[in-house]
Scaffold this motif. Structure first.
Motif, PDB file in Angstrom:
ATOM      1  N   PHE A  19       0.863  -1.178   0.000  1.00 60.72           N
ATOM      2  CA  PHE A  19       0.000   0.000   0.000  1.00 60.72           C
ATOM      3  C   PHE A  19       0.888   1.212   0.000  1.00 60.72           C
ATOM      4  O   PHE A  19       1.325   1.655  -0.899  1.00 60.72           O
ATOM      5  CB  PHE A  19      -0.868  -0.043   1.221  1.00 60.72           C
ATOM      6  CG  PHE A  19      -1.413   1.278   1.569  1.00 60.72           C
ATOM      7  CD1 PHE A  19      -1.825   2.142   0.586  1.00 60.72           C
ATOM      8  CD2 PHE A  19      -1.541   1.653   2.857  1.00 60.72           C
ATOM      9  CE1 PHE A  19      -2.365   3.326   0.905  1.00 60.72           C
ATOM     10  CE2 PHE A  19      -2.076   2.833   3.177  1.00 60.72           C
ATOM     11  CZ  PHE A  19      -2.491   3.664   2.201  1.00 60.72           C
ATOM     12  N   ALA A  20       1.271   1.841   0.592  1.00 55.42           N
ATOM     13  CA  ALA A  20       2.174   2.917   0.676  1.00 55.42           C
ATOM     14  C   ALA A  20       1.678   4.127  -0.013  1.00 55.42           C
ATOM     15  O   ALA A  20       1.957   4.388  -1.039  1.00 55.42           O
ATOM     16  CB  ALA A  20       3.486   2.566   0.056  1.00 55.42           C
ATOM     17  N   LEU A  28       6.138   3.767   0.941  1.00 55.45           N
ATOM     18  CA  LEU A  28       5.710   3.635   2.298  1.00 55.45           C
ATOM     19  C   LEU A  28       5.308   2.313   2.904  1.00 55.45           C
ATOM     20  O   LEU A  28       4.463   1.681   2.458  1.00 55.45           O
ATOM     21  CB  LEU A  28       4.456   4.426   2.403  1.00 55.45           C
ATOM     22  CG  LEU A  28       4.615   5.827   2.693  1.00 55.45           C
ATOM     23  CD1 LEU A  28       3.307   6.411   3.020  1.00 55.45           C
ATOM     24  CD2 LEU A  28       5.599   6.067   3.682  1.00 55.45           C
ATOM     25  N   ALA A  29       5.636   1.953   3.979  1.00 54.15           N
ATOM     26  CA  ALA A  29       5.049   0.903   4.770  1.00 54.15           C
ATOM     27  C   ALA A  29       6.086   0.407   5.693  1.00 54.15           C
ATOM     28  O   ALA A  29       7.059   1.020   5.873  1.00 54.15           O
ATOM     29  CB  ALA A  29       4.485  -0.199   3.928  1.00 54.15           C
ATOM     30  N   GLY A  30       5.977  -0.648   6.273  1.00 59.79           N
ATOM     31  CA  GLY A  30       6.990  -1.136   7.154  1.00 59.79           C
ATOM     32  C   GLY A  30       6.354  -2.143   8.025  1.00 59.79           C
ATOM     33  O   GLY A  30       5.178  -2.178   8.168  1.00 59.79           O
ATOM     34  N   ALA A 100      -0.211  -3.606   7.247  1.00 61.33           N
ATOM     35  CA  ALA A 100       0.970  -4.349   6.774  1.00 61.33           C
ATOM     36  C   ALA A 100       1.558  -3.713   5.519  1.00 61.33           C
ATOM     37  O   ALA A 100       2.778  -3.566   5.394  1.00 61.33           O
ATOM     38  CB  ALA A 100       0.598  -5.807   6.508  1.00 61.33           C
ATOM     39  N   ASP A 101       0.693  -3.310   4.591  1.00 62.63           N
ATOM     40  CA  ASP A 101       1.182  -2.700   3.356  1.00 62.63           C
ATOM     41  C   ASP A 101       1.886  -1.370   3.626  1.00 62.63           C
ATOM     42  O   ASP A 101       2.916  -1.070   3.024  1.00 62.63           O
ATOM     43  CB  ASP A 101       0.036  -2.502   2.360  1.00 62.63           C
ATOM     44  CG  ASP A 101      -0.461  -3.811   1.771  1.00 62.63           C
ATOM     45  OD1 ASP A 101       0.238  -4.836   1.883  1.00 62.63           O
ATOM     46  OD2 ASP A 101      -1.562  -3.800   1.182  1.00 62.63           O
ATOM     47  N   LEU A 102       1.335  -0.572   4.513  1.00 58.65           N
ATOM     48  CA  LEU A 102       1.980   0.696   4.864  1.00 58.65           C
ATOM     49  C   LEU A 102       3.359   0.452   5.462  1.00 58.65           C
ATOM     50  O   LEU A 102       4.334   1.124   5.116  1.00 58.65           O
ATOM     51  CB  LEU A 102       1.112   1.479   5.845  1.00 58.65           C
ATOM     52  CG  LEU A 102      -0.103   2.170   5.264  1.00 58.65           C
ATOM     53  CD1 LEU A 102      -0.967   2.749   6.376  1.00 58.65           C
ATOM     54  CD2 LEU A 102       0.315   3.261   4.307  1.00 58.65           C
ATOM     55  N   LYS A 103       3.444  -0.487   6.364  1.00 55.93           N
ATOM     56  CA  LYS A 103       4.722  -0.781   7.013  1.00 55.93           C
ATOM     57  C   LYS A 103       5.753  -1.312   6.023  1.00 55.93           C
ATOM     58  O   LYS A 103       6.911  -0.909   6.049  1.00 55.93           O
ATOM     59  CB  LYS A 103       4.511  -1.781   8.147  1.00 55.93           C
ATOM     60  CG  LYS A 103       3.753  -1.208   9.322  1.00 55.93           C
ATOM     61  CD  LYS A 103       3.528  -2.294  10.347  1.00 55.93           C
ATOM     62  CE  LYS A 103       2.727  -1.825  11.528  1.00 55.93           C
ATOM     63  NZ  LYS A 103       2.535  -2.929  12.497  1.00 55.93           N
ATOM     64  N   LYS A 104       5.329  -2.212   5.144  1.00 58.39           N
ATOM     65  CA  LYS A 104       6.252  -2.758   4.134  1.00 58.39           C
ATOM     66  C   LYS A 104       6.816  -1.641   3.269  1.00 58.39           C
ATOM     67  O   LYS A 104       7.998  -1.638   2.933  1.00 58.39           O
ATOM     68  CB  LYS A 104       5.535  -3.776   3.252  1.00 58.39           C
ATOM     69  CG  LYS A 104       5.242  -5.082   3.918  1.00 58.39           C
ATOM     70  CD  LYS A 104       4.438  -5.962   2.969  1.00 58.39           C
ATOM     71  CE  LYS A 104       3.859  -7.154   3.669  1.00 58.39           C
ATOM     72  NZ  LYS A 104       2.944  -7.907   2.776  1.00 58.39           N
ATOM     73  N   SER A 105       5.980  -0.732   2.900  1.00 59.47           N
ATOM     74  CA  SER A 105       6.396   0.359   2.044  1.00 59.47           C
ATOM     75  C   SER A 105       7.432   1.248   2.735  1.00 59.47           C
ATOM     76  O   SER A 105       8.421   1.662   2.130  1.00 59.47           O
ATOM     77  CB  SER A 105       5.172   1.163   1.630  1.00 59.47           C
ATOM     78  OG  SER A 105       5.519   2.101   0.676  1.00 59.47           O
ATOM     79  N   ILE A 182      -9.355   0.704   9.496  1.00 53.23           N
ATOM     80  CA  ILE A 182      -9.190   0.486   8.065  1.00 53.23           C
ATOM     81  C   ILE A 182      -8.438  -0.828   7.900  1.00 53.23           C
ATOM     82  O   ILE A 182      -7.386  -1.028   8.493  1.00 53.23           O
ATOM     83  CB  ILE A 182      -8.408   1.644   7.402  1.00 53.23           C
ATOM     84  CG1 ILE A 182      -9.065   2.998   7.732  1.00 53.23           C
ATOM     85  CG2 ILE A 182      -8.295   1.420   5.903  1.00 53.23           C
ATOM     86  CD1 ILE A 182     -10.517   3.132   7.357  1.00 53.23           C
ATOM     87  N   THR A 183      -8.995  -1.737   7.099  1.00 51.92           N
ATOM     88  CA  THR A 183      -8.411  -3.076   6.975  1.00 51.92           C
ATOM     89  C   THR A 183      -7.811  -3.365   5.604  1.00 51.92           C
ATOM     90  O   THR A 183      -6.950  -4.225   5.480  1.00 51.92           O
ATOM     91  CB  THR A 183      -9.471  -4.148   7.280  1.00 51.92           C
ATOM     92  OG1 THR A 183     -10.586  -3.960   6.405  1.00 51.92           O
ATOM     93  CG2 THR A 183      -9.929  -4.063   8.733  1.00 51.92           C
ATOM     94  N   LYS A 184      -8.281  -2.668   4.597  1.00 56.46           N
ATOM     95  CA  LYS A 184      -7.775  -2.921   3.251  1.00 56.46           C
ATOM     96  C   LYS A 184      -7.894  -1.654   2.426  1.00 56.46           C
ATOM     97  O   LYS A 184      -8.872  -0.927   2.537  1.00 56.46           O
ATOM     98  CB  LYS A 184      -8.559  -4.054   2.592  1.00 56.46           C
ATOM     99  CG  LYS A 184      -7.993  -4.478   1.258  1.00 56.46           C
ATOM    100  CD  LYS A 184      -8.637  -5.749   0.754  1.00 56.46           C
ATOM    101  CE  LYS A 184      -7.957  -6.159  -0.536  1.00 56.46           C
ATOM    102  NZ  LYS A 184      -8.333  -7.464  -0.986  1.00 56.46           N
ATOM    103  N   ILE A 185      -6.872  -1.420   1.604  1.00 58.95           N
ATOM    104  CA  ILE A 185      -6.869  -0.252   0.733  1.00 58.95           C
ATOM    105  C   ILE A 185      -6.470  -0.730  -0.656  1.00 58.95           C
ATOM    106  O   ILE A 185      -5.473  -1.414  -0.825  1.00 58.95           O
ATOM    107  CB  ILE A 185      -5.877   0.803   1.230  1.00 58.95           C
ATOM    108  CG1 ILE A 185      -6.202   1.192   2.674  1.00 58.95           C
ATOM    109  CG2 ILE A 185      -5.882   2.023   0.334  1.00 58.95           C
ATOM    110  CD1 ILE A 185      -5.126   1.963   3.360  1.00 58.95           C
ATOM    111  N   THR A 186      -7.272  -0.370  -1.654  1.00 61.99           N
ATOM    112  CA  THR A 186      -6.996  -0.793  -3.025  1.00 61.99           C
ATOM    113  C   THR A 186      -6.955   0.434  -3.924  1.00 61.99           C
ATOM    114  O   THR A 186      -7.933   1.163  -4.033  1.00 61.99           O
ATOM    115  CB  THR A 186      -8.087  -1.770  -3.525  1.00 61.99           C
ATOM    116  OG1 THR A 186      -8.196  -2.846  -2.598  1.00 61.99           O
ATOM    117  CG2 THR A 186      -7.733  -2.299  -4.903  1.00 61.99           C
ATOM    118  N   ALA A 187      -5.811   0.635  -4.559  1.00 63.67           N
ATOM    119  CA  ALA A 187      -5.652   1.763  -5.482  1.00 63.67           C
ATOM    120  C   ALA A 187      -5.831   1.265  -6.923  1.00 63.67           C
ATOM    121  O   ALA A 187      -5.425   0.160  -7.245  1.00 63.67           O
ATOM    122  CB  ALA A 187      -4.255   2.369  -5.331  1.00 63.67           C
TER     123      ALA A 187
END
Length: 193
Positions: A19-20, A28-30, A100-105, A182-187
């Motif tokens: 996500f990021a 973004l993420a991590g 999770a996606d934000l953190k990974k990014s 917020i559990t899921k974000i789809t761009a």
């Protein structure tokens, strides 16, 4: 360095993998629940505008969902700017794939020596809420035009692959106890908004 060898910045690649929210192909993420850094200023709810009574019985839930989304975005911006995960603050507003996606990014960008400056523009609205099923959906036009990746060491701009910087985003939220997360974000970068 050739264009194909340049690092890509994935900012808001919410389609499942990363996500990021930001600007380009790897941002973004991590992850890491062990991060002890937190930011209390980002965790405070935004001031509510004066509201007139609404005939919508779900308006209070919609307001809470919107507040969770906006607070999550504020924390995302901090994460992208300082490279810290802000795990405790993020957990107040996001969980699951979104967190999770934000953190990974963030971790990906940090490993490449990249941070973000400026601020994205958002215009979210709650498109549906089901208080019995404890779910909600939001739509947003995410605009990363003024949110720029730069190299942390030099402050020089990161050259990005050509891609859309203003695009629609759909987010899912769930109610846990009395807290919307917020559990899921789809761009969808194939479209503009």
């Amino acid at each position: 360095m050739t264009a194909s060898a340049q690092p890509r910045i994935h900012v808001l690649r919410l389609t499942g993998s990363v996500f990021a929210c930001a600007v380009a192909a790897t941002v973004l993420a991590g992850c890491g629940s062990g991060d002890s850094k937190s930011t209390s200023s980002a965790s405070s709810a935004p001031a509510a505008a004066s509201k007139s009574p609404s005939s919508d019985p779900d308006q209070a839930a919609k307001d809470d969902v919107l507040a969770a989304y906006n607070n999550m975005r504020d924390i995302q911006v901090k994460m992208a700017e300082d490279g810290d995960l802000h795990t405790q603050d993020l957990a107040k507003y996001a969980k699951g794939d979104a967190a999770a996606d934000l953190k990974k990014s963030v971790l990906r960008n940090r490993s490449m020596g990249i941070k973000f400056t400026g601020q994205p523009e958002t215009n979210p609205e709650v498109t549906s809420v089901d208080t019995k099923k404890k779910t909600a959906t939001l739509s947003d036009c995410f605009d990363a035009t003024k949110w720029k990746p730069v190299y942390t060491s030099s402050g020089k701009p990161v050259e990005l692959a050509k891609q859309r910087l203003k695009y629609p985003v759909t987010s899912q939220a769930t109610l846990e106890g009395d807290t919307w997360l917020i559990t899921k974000i789809t761009a969808d970068r194939t479209k503009g908004c």
